[in-house]
Structures are given as C-alpha cells and as structure tokens.
Design a protein around this motif. Sequence first.
Motif, short mmCIF file in Angstrom:
data_model
loop_
_atom_site.label_atom_id
_atom_site.label_comp_id
_atom_site.label_asym_id
_atom_site.label_seq_id
_atom_site.Cartn_x
_atom_site.Cartn_y
_atom_site.Cartn_z
N ARG A 1 4.58 11.62 -29.82
CA ARG A 1 4.44 10.50 -30.76
C ARG A 1 5.77 10.15 -31.42
O ARG A 1 6.06 8.98 -31.68
CB ARG A 1 3.37 10.82 -31.80
N TYR B 1 9.92 2.46 -31.10
CA TYR B 1 9.54 1.39 -32.01
C TYR B 1 10.64 1.12 -33.04
O TYR B 1 10.90 -0.03 -33.41
CB TYR B 1 8.22 1.69 -32.72
N GLY C 1 7.70 6.68 -31.47
CA GLY C 1 8.14 6.16 -32.77
C GLY C 1 9.62 5.78 -32.76
O GLY C 1 10.01 4.77 -33.36
#
Length: 149
Positions: free
Chosen positions: A45, A52, A49
């Motif tokens: 994750r 992003y 992240g």
Amino acid sequence: MIRNKRLNQKGLTLIELLAVLVILGIVSTIAVISISRVIEDAKDRALVGKAYALRDAANLYLKQKILDGNGLTENITYSDLYDSDYIDEIKDPDTGRYLSSTNPSYIQVSGEMITGVCFIGEKRNLCTYKGVTGPIPVKDLSVEFIQNN
C-alpha cells in the motif's frame, strides 16, 4: 490433616508441560506469519501511495506549466518534480532508503491531463500494466500491478 492436603496437591506433569509448550509454539508461529503478511501488505500500500504522491506533485507541476504558458511534455519525470521542488525525496518502502533524484519514475501526460504513472522503487515497481511495460493508468493504480524489478 494438613499433611494430607500437601500430599494431594499435584504439579504439572511433563506431558502437560510439553503440551503447553507445543500450543505456545503453534500460536507464536501463527502470530509471526500474520505479522509478516501485515507488514508486506503495508509495504504494498505504501508503494501505491508513493505513486499517488508522484501523481499529485505532477498535477501541480503541470498546472503551473499551463499557467506559465510553457510547452507541455509527454512525460514528467521524478527528476523534474524533485529539481523544481514539487516533491521531496521519496523513501522506498522496501529498503527505507531515499530514491535518488535520477530515479527513472515518471508521469505520463496527454494534453493537459495526467493519464498514467510509472513508479520504480529499488526492489519493486508499478510500471507494468496488463503485461506491457509502461505507465499504469491512474484509475487502475493498485497493489495488483506491483512487479519485482
């Protein structure tokens, strides 16, 4: 009377003690496996992240380029963003080390829109989409596309 109570008190037998140790071993093994999986999921994750974060910084960079009237490019590199102070050094989730400013990660731009992200860490990357090496469409960024370098 007191003497009989002492004789009737029983301790743990060797078999009972071994059974307790086996149970504790099984529980600790399950705990270690579960914790390892949680750590790996968190790293996955975190990698998404970071992709992003790269996209968000590129979005600001792109908007500033549009406002300044500068020519748009097909790709915005991590180096462009870092050199222009749109993003700080990114820490690799797998190694804990900061990525160098020459890291080959980039954002794909089409017109005035960000269409894809290619984030390359030290051990793994988000840069393969449906078997093809290249940026992953922003709407599809997820842990399922993480590949080993």
